[in-house]
Design a protein around this motif. Structure first.
Motif: not given
Length: 84
Positions: A10-15
Motif C-alpha cells: 500500500l502506498f500513497m501517490f499522485d494519480p
C-alpha cells in the motif's frame, strides 16, 4: 493510496504522476491488442519501478519513467503541510 501492481504494498501517490501499468482486469496480464479497450491503469510503487529500471538499464532498454515522481510528490505534500 492504492496497492502496488508489482508487490502489493500500500502506498500513497499522485494519480496524475504515478508510474502505472496497463492491465486487463479479467486476465490480470498486459492486455492483448484486441482487449486494450477493457484495460485499466494500475499504479506501481517506487521500489518496483526502480527495480524494473535496474533490469531495463542492464538490458539496454529505455527507463520506465523519467525523473522521480515519488520524491516530487513528497516534496509537494511537505510544502503544503500535508506530510512531515
Amino acid at each position: 493510496m492504492s496497492h502496488c501492481i508489482g508487490c502489493g504494498r500500500l502506498f500513497m501517490f499522485d494519480p496524475e504522476w504515478v508510474v502505472s501499468v496497463l492491465m486487463d482486469p479479467e486476465t490480470g496480464w498486459y492486455p492483448e491488442p484486441d482487449r486494450q479497450h477493457h484495460a485499466v491503469r494500475e499504479p506501481a510503487c517506487h521500489f518496483c519501478v526502480r527495480a524494473a529500471n535496474v533490469e531495463r538499464r542492464t538490458r539496454g532498454l529505455p527507463l520506465g519513467y523519467e525523473g522521480d515522481t515519488y520524491a516530487d510528490l513528497m516534496e509537494r505534500l511537505a510544502r503544503d503541510g500535508l506530510w512531515s
